[in-house]
Design an enzyme around this catalytic site. Structure first.
Site, PDB file in Angstrom:
ATOM      1  N   GLY A 353       0.840  -1.191   0.000  1.00 46.40           N
ATOM      2  CA  GLY A 353       0.000   0.000   0.000  1.00 46.40           C
ATOM      3  C   GLY A 353       0.870   1.235   0.000  1.00 46.40           C
ATOM      4  O   GLY A 353       2.091   1.168  -0.086  1.00 46.40           O
ATOM      5  N   GLY A 355       0.961   5.386   1.715  1.00 42.45           N
ATOM      6  CA  GLY A 355       0.397   6.452   2.527  1.00 42.45           C
ATOM      7  C   GLY A 355       1.076   7.762   2.210  1.00 42.45           C
ATOM      8  O   GLY A 355       1.844   7.873   1.251  1.00 42.45           O
ATOM      9  N   GLY A 356       0.810   8.749   3.028  1.00 40.15           N
ATOM     10  CA  GLY A 356       1.358  10.063   2.776  1.00 40.15           C
ATOM     11  C   GLY A 356       2.868  10.112   2.872  1.00 40.15           C
ATOM     12  O   GLY A 356       3.507  10.956   2.260  1.00 40.15           O
ATOM     13  N   GLY A 358       4.898   7.547   2.077  1.00 42.05           N
ATOM     14  CA  GLY A 358       5.536   6.708   1.075  1.00 42.05           C
ATOM     15  C   GLY A 358       4.963   5.308   1.057  1.00 42.05           C
ATOM     16  O   GLY A 358       4.098   4.952   1.869  1.00 42.05           O
ATOM     17  N   VAL A 360       4.675   1.078   1.239  1.00 39.02           N
ATOM     18  CA  VAL A 360       5.048   0.008   2.166  1.00 39.02           C
ATOM     19  C   VAL A 360       5.141  -1.294   1.377  1.00 39.02           C
ATOM     20  O   VAL A 360       4.252  -1.599   0.572  1.00 39.02           O
ATOM     21  CB  VAL A 360       4.028  -0.136   3.307  1.00 39.02           C
ATOM     22  CG1 VAL A 360       4.438  -1.269   4.251  1.00 39.02           C
ATOM     23  CG2 VAL A 360       3.897   1.171   4.072  1.00 39.02           C
ATOM     24  N   ASP A 471      -1.603  11.417  14.905  1.00 39.02           N
ATOM     25  CA  ASP A 471      -2.119  10.993  13.598  1.00 39.02           C
ATOM     26  C   ASP A 471      -2.809   9.634  13.703  1.00 39.02           C
ATOM     27  O   ASP A 471      -2.588   8.744  12.886  1.00 39.02           O
ATOM     28  CB  ASP A 471      -0.997  10.943  12.564  1.00 39.02           C
ATOM     29  CG  ASP A 471      -1.536  10.958  11.130  1.00 39.02           C
ATOM     30  OD1 ASP A 471      -2.639  11.491  10.924  1.00 39.02           O
ATOM     31  OD2 ASP A 471      -0.859  10.432  10.234  1.00 39.02           O
TER      32      ASP A 471
END
Length: 658
Positions: A353, A355-356, A358, A360, A471
């Protein structure tokens, strides 16, 4: 100043601190030497002279050799980057100097900048030894680091070198690194004697590096040397870099720098066995000389163990001083090649996946262990400081509901975090997927809410640190193979002092839809801002709907005002996900909606603490207070356009989210 401590295994540690010594050393002068107090007879001395004389000619063609004669063992090791002529000259000088300084001793060792020489009447070949030895460091502190915090750049460089030396034929590695976000060059060198095995070499170097934690944090320019291995870290080039050209011009023993006017602190640690064990206790005699050190700077060193070393598995582990919350988790520094092989060079097929910060990737280590590698994007919001924060925080935290960090890697522009692999990825992958969401029955959702609450309570109140996550969201809740939740991603986390309750920032970093209003609008964050995020998460888990997942283009309500209206009108069960409404305990679900709405109240003072939340979640009959209307009410459009590929945003403090 002398300090004596128990080193274990009946060894005593003597630390001699000398201040006021000028930086700079004369080429050819020894750095340190140790002699035993066992007197050798004339025959021994004659044999020793013969043995040392036989070693010197060999240095003209090789950097290491060992030999024995009539029960006397001797060896030399030249630094891997020096020329053969330099090597021979150093060994020759060492042979003469050691006989002069230890004229009648059965064992001795002497260190120069370019070589070491050692002899003994005991077996020393193939025996890994870190003692006797010495530390050297510059007394000046590094203005860019704290003695109480790890230096990721220095650690990464030294651990990469240790792994390279283990696999190198000469058991030597030297290379350049960087610090301060790539603004400052750093240099490191490690080496072992080649009579020990590759694994013993790695183990020896890591032990010295661990000891350096106690001596060299916050100092600039340090080295640690022992009989079997040595290492050094500086902010200036002190070795001859590898080139394809012919051997370089012989290098000086030390750079002149700025004239050698800095004040240094030199610590010598000498632990040879010099005498017999007496009836009740033994003692060791140490002979020391002033050290002349070289100019340079270094970073804070914080130690851990190296993968695959059996002895290191028995050593104290962790990145910091031991605390009540440490449970012996391991932490590794991986080299980039290892990670590239594990992830098939970050192939799309291995991508889990994004995310913000980078993508994974899933990976597999050589021992078959599955890992998840977060590769920080150069354009992500997480820079070097956030990277350091994540490593520093998570390695100190041990809880069943927090993800475990296995290791990290920094090389050039690459910043990689290696986590335990979570078979079921993240909560959002199930909760907001039309097909997978049915796998989350009420029991699993209740377990996820309870586990996340316990993990957040640990961060706020039960760990030795007081951590504000900042977060918390569905994509940062990972699920193991039994669907147990683990809070992840500590790149934006912050530590509070014991009595601190609030802090402010001009750089608001978080995710729209989860940020408390006081944080989004004023940059104020506290434990209560995390409680707000948890309340949003609770409502998402119960409803199966993403906050902001409503049609904002038509100015429809977002999740919070919808939940408030449903609960306030006595229709709270309408909020429960249709996939679980028939199997869940409706009364419990409605109660939990009440708890979630208490968490998302506008005034932070009105929100419960996480300890209170955990109690309310576990209670059945306790009457709950009535919540006030959430801040993002009907008619006030929430800016909460959540995206799994760009979920982390930076919000300036003058941006209103109402």
């Amino acid at each position: 100043m002398f300090m004596v401590q128990d080193m274990g295994a009946n060894l005593l540690l003597v630390m001699i601190t000398i201040t006021g010594v000028a930086i700079g050393s004369v080429t050819g002068q020894p750095l340190y030497h140790v002699c035993s107090n066992y007197t050798a007879n004339a025959t021994y001395q004659t044999d020793l002279d013969t043995l040392l004389s036989s070693l010197t000619p060999k240095a003209v063609s090789q950097h290491f050799d060992n030999d024995s004669l009539n029960g006397i063992s001797g060896l030399y090791l030249c630094r891997g980057d020096v020329t053969h002529d330099q090597c021979q000259n150093c060994v020759k000088n060492a042979s003469q100097e050691i006989r002069s300084r230890c004229p009648s001793d059965k064992e001795a060792i002497i260190w120069y900048d370019e070589c070491l020489l050692r002899y003994s009447n005991a077996t020393i070949f193939g025996v890994e030894a870190i003692l006797p030895g010495f530390f050297m460091w510059n007394v000046q502190n590094n203005n860019n680091s704290s003695p109480n915090e790890p230096d990721i750049d220095a650690n990464a460089l030294m651990y990469n070198l240790i792994q390279l030396a283990r696999d190198d034929e000469m058991m030597f590695a030297a290379d350049e690194g960087s610090a301060g976000g790539g603004t400052r060059p750093t240099y490191g060198l490690v080496q072992c004697t080649r009579d020990i095995t590759s694994n013993e070499c790695g183990d020896c170097l890591v032990q010295l590096l661990k000891q350096s934690q106690e001596c060299c944090q916050g100092k600039i320019g340090w080295r640690r040397s022992g009989p079997s291995c040595n290492l050094r870290y500086e902010s200036y080039l002190f070795f001859t870099p590898k080139t394809d050209a012919p051997p370089p011009v012989p290098v000086s023993g030390s750079p002149k720098g700025n004239g050698g006017n800095n004040t240094t602190t030199i610590v010598a640690i000498i632990v040879p066995v010099f005498t017999v064990v007496l009836a009740l206790f033994g003692f060791y005699y140490y002979r020391s000389r002033r050290l002349k050190v070289q100019e340079g700077t270094s970073q804070v060193i914080l130690l851990n163990n190296l993968e695959g070393k059996t002895r290191m598995q028995r050593m104290e582990e962790g990145w910091d001083d031991k605390g009540e919350d440490d449970d012996g988790g391991e932490m590794h520094y991986f080299n980039l090649t290892t990670i590239q092989i594990a992830t098939n060079n970050f192939s799309d097929a291995n991508k889990l996946g994004e995310g913000g910060f980078g993508p994974v990737y899933k990976g597999k280590l050589p021992d078959g262990k599955a890992i998840a590698v977060k590769r920080l994007s150069k354009n992500s919001g997480q820079g070097l400081e956030e990277f350091k924060a994540e490593v520093k925080f998570i390695v100190k935290l041990q809880h069943n509901n927090l993800v475990r960090l296995i290791g990290c890697c920094t090389k050039g522009d690459e910043k990689l975090l290696v986590y335990e692999y979570m078979a079921n990825t993240s909560l959002d992958a199930f909760l907001f997927d039309a097909t997978k969401c049915v796998e989350l029955d009420w029991a699993k959702r209740a377990n996820i809410i309870n586990g996340t609450a316990r993990g957040l309570l640990y961060l706020h109140e039960d760990s030795r640190l007081k951590i504000i996550h900042r977060d918390l969201k569905a994509s940062n809740i990972l699920l193991d193979d039994e669907m147990n939740p683990k809070i992840s991603d500590f790149g934006t986390a912050r530590t509070f002092y014991a009595k601190q309750v609030e802090a402010s920032t001009n750089r608001v970093v978080g995710t729209y839809g989860y940020m408390a209003p006081e944080y989004a609008m004023e940059g104020l964050f506290s434990m209560k801002s995390d409680v707000y995020s948890f309340g949003v998460l609770m409502l998402e888990v119960i409803s199966g709907r993403r906050n902001g997942g409503f049609n904002l283009e038509t100015r429809a309500q977002s999740l919070l005002p919808y939940a408030w209206r449903s609960w306030n009108e006595g229709k709270a069960e309408e909020l429960i996900d249709r996939n679980v409404i028939r199997t869940c305990h409706v009364r419990e679900a409605v109660r939990w909606i009440n708890i979630a709405l208490l968490c998302v109240q506008e005034d932070p003072e009105d929100r419960p603490s996480m300890s209170k939340v955990v109690l309310m979640l576990g209670g059945k009959s306790e009457e709950l207070p009535k919540p006030s209307e959430p801040p993002f009410s009907v008619g006030r459009l929430a800016v909460s356009d959540y995206s799994s590929t760009s979920d982390l945003v930076t919000v300036s403090t003058n941006v209103s989210t109402r």
